[in-house]
Design an enzyme around this catalytic site. Structure first.
Site, short mmCIF file in Angstrom:
data_model
loop_
_atom_site.label_atom_id
_atom_site.label_comp_id
_atom_site.label_asym_id
_atom_site.label_seq_id
_atom_site.Cartn_x
_atom_site.Cartn_y
_atom_site.Cartn_z
N ASP A 15 53.61 46.19 35.26
CA ASP A 15 52.20 46.25 35.06
C ASP A 15 51.37 47.04 35.63
O ASP A 15 51.22 47.25 36.99
CB ASP A 15 51.55 44.87 35.19
CG ASP A 15 50.31 44.59 34.60
OD1 ASP A 15 49.99 45.26 33.44
OD2 ASP A 15 49.46 43.75 34.91
N THR A 22 47.94 38.13 30.88
CA THR A 22 46.86 36.90 31.40
C THR A 22 47.21 36.96 32.98
O THR A 22 48.67 36.80 33.24
CB THR A 22 47.02 35.74 30.81
OG1 THR A 22 46.79 35.80 29.51
CG2 THR A 22 46.05 34.61 31.43
#
Ligand code: G3H
Ligand code: 13P
Ligand code: ZN
Length: 308
Positions: free
Chosen positions: A82, A252
């Site tokens: 990420d 999330t």
């Protein structure tokens, strides 16, 4: 089903019109909560680590845990980098068996973003590793929308970027922000812009900064000594709408952190004689599981493992 390429998850989600949950982890407790919840919901999932997660835990531990348990689960899942900010981190992720990466040059010039993203695609594509990139910046939209427009994705540029890079997925900035304080006033996402990006690219799209920042956890944290007044997230109905408009992966992290810390704060205050961390961590991990399941249902990805 084994660890799969993010390509597979992106493609199915785009084809069938749902979003795959992408949850961040830094330790065993979060990783286990994510995978167990996804398994119980029969949902495909991304488990993802940032560069700061790698600095915290070490990539050997993070990828080692995932590879050690990958055959324990039946759901298809990808190990994703990420916000990779450096090509060196992408190379490290490739070496450690990640099946998907994000190269994030969104805070550089368009030309630099384009050039480095193309390079990363040329490294990853032959290995079957998917590449996500970002356009625009995650600054949130305050009341004066016009003043923030410069941070949002330009749909025409998104089309050009998609064609010239060959990315598998694009994260368009449409007004969300990372963390627990996303909006000063009402939550405001630029859905028209999202519609346009989908129409012009038809790419799988990714929503960052998507946490709901649920008041139950914020209140619990504040009640037991925390100071999170003014925290605000993306309402569930906005997430549903974003999925309808073509979001296929939803990131999330904050919601998991809030759930975990809310339980820790309460238990550490109530159970004053306990000094066995497992007695704090186990219920905290269970609460993270609840949030992951709630999010997976919201994204429409429950039961979708059967598509693979
Ligand atoms: O980018 C998204 C994260 O929520 C921030 O994560 O604290 O691991 O960098 P980090
Ligand atoms: P949140 O801070 O809203 O959870 O966003 C996480 C994220 O986008 C990770 O890339
Ligand atoms: Zn993000």
């Amino acid at each position: 089903m084994p660890l799969v390429s993010g390509k597979l998850l992106f493609e199915k989600a785009n084809e069938f019109g749902f979003a795959v949950g992408a949850f961040n982890f830094n330790n065993m407790e979060f990783l286990r909560a994510i995978l167990e919840s996804a398994e119980e919901e029969e949902a495909p999932v991304f488990v993802q680590t940032t560069e700061s997660a790698i600095r915290y835990a070490g990539i050997e531990f993070l990828s080692g845990m995932v590879h050690a348990v990958k055959d324990k689960y039946r759901i298809p899942f990808a190990l994703h980098l990420d916000h990779g900010k450096h090509v060196e981190t992408v190379l490290l992720a490739i070496r450690y068996g990640y099946t998907s990466v994000m190269i994030d040059y969104s805070d550089r010039s368009y030309g630099e973003n384009l050039e480095v993203t193309r390079r990363v695609v040329s490294l990853c594509a032959p290995l079957g590793i998917s590449v996500e990139a970002e356009l625009g910046q995650l600054a949130g939209i305050e009341d004066n929308v016009e003043s923030q427009e410069e941070f949002l994705v330009d749909p025409v540029q998104a089309k050009d970027f998609a064609l010239r890079t060959g990315i598998d997925a694009l994260a368009p900035a449409i007004g969300t922000a990372h963390g627990a304080f996303k909006f000063k006033g009402e939550a405001k996402l630029d859905f028209e812009r999202l519609r346009k990006v989908k129409e012009l690219t038809n790419l799988p799209l990714v929503l960052h900064g998507a946490s709901g920042v649920y008041y139950e956890y914020v209140n619990e944290i504040n009640r037991y000594g925390g100071e999170l007044e003014g925290a605000k997230g993306v309402p569930d109905e906005d997430i549903r709408k974003a999925v309808e408009l073509g979001i296929n992966k939803i990131n999330t992290d904050t919601d998991l952190r809030l759930a975990f810390v809310a339980v820790l704060r309460r238990l550490m205050s109530e159970e004053r004689k306990n000094f066995d961390p497992r007695k704090f961590f186990k219920p905290a991990m269970e609460e993270v599981k609840e949030v992951v399941k709630r999010r997976i249902r919201l994204y429409g990805s429950s039961g979708r493992a059967s598509l693979f």
